[in-house]
Design an enzyme around this catalytic site. Structure first.
Site: not given
Ligand SMILES: [Zn+2]
Length: 232
Positions: A118-121, A159, A187, A189
């Site tokens: 996941c590119e956010h976390h 995703q 996920h 995260c």
């Molecule tokens: Zn994430």
């Protein structure tokens, strides 16, 4: 100019595995030498290691203690491997695997396992993909479809985009009558942080062509997904 041999061996191996059929790799190795346009992995300048060490210090750890001494280097190597998909050449992946066939029924490949970040976390999300298309005179070798998923999964992702990229890739390369992609994933995260809801699964879909415009086609696709795989 960077050459493909600049990729660390562990990353080179992953890229080769995605691009080539098993047993093809000798051929691939031969023409690697002729290619100078492959992008290289992040240079080995120690900056990732320094940054990881900084993170360890900031969260109150001691980067010098035994268990952590090798961690920055391991983390660098790991992220390079988990993002090897950036270095996959779609032309090499597709090479020789598109066939002219007069077949116009739905082709479905499902239960394709994948692991992404996941590119956010920068935490993993993972699950399975199902890919279907209706050919318009051209089909792709069956073993290539999981590799297309792998090429896009081994990157920083969300995703929704992963799902769309797999669909767009097949639409562009095969110009079929339609493409459908469904991805189900967990996920970390979401399940590790805050309110714990283990087992939470996110489902995304991308439908193009007949899969978008014709209810019957979409229904046929989803019926395939409901059916357990033989032997499952
Ligand atoms: Zn994430």
């Amino acid at each position: 100019m960077s050459s493909p041999t600049d990729l660390p061996p562990s990353v080179r191996r992953i890229v080769d595995e995605i691009e080539n059929e098993i047993g093809e790799s000798d051929v691939a190795a031969d023409d690697i030498a002729g290619r100078a346009d492959r992008s290289a992995a992040a240079p080995d300048n120690g900056r990732v290691e320094a940054a990881v060490e900084e993170i360890l210090r900031e969260i109150g750890e001691d980067p010098e203690r035994d268990g952590l001494v090798g961690t920055p280097e391991r983390v660098h190597r790991m992220y390079t491997e988990l993002t090897a998909g950036y270095h996959v050449d779609p032309e090499r992946l597709m090479n020789g695997a598109v066939f002219d066939v007069r077949y116009s029924e739905m082709v479905v490949v499902k239960d394709i396992p994948f692991y992404s970040l996941c590119e956010h976390h920068l935490l993993p999300f993972f699950g399975t993909a199902a890919v279907a298309y209706i050919p318009r005179g051209r089909v792709i070798g069956l073993s290539k479809i999981p590799r297309v998923v792998e090429m896009y999964a081994r990157r920083l992702q969300v995703q929704e985009r992963l799902t769309q990229q797999v669909a767009d890739f097949l639409q562009t390369r095969l110009e079929p009558q339609g493409v459908g992609v469904v991805i189900e994933a967990t996920h970390l995260c979401a399940v590790m942080r805050g309110i714990r809801k283990p087992g939470t699964i996110m489902t995304t879909s991308a439908v193009l062509g007949l899969f978008r415009t014709r209810d019957r086609t979409r229904a046929e696709f989803f019926a395939h997904l409901d059916r357990p795989a033989p032997g499952a």
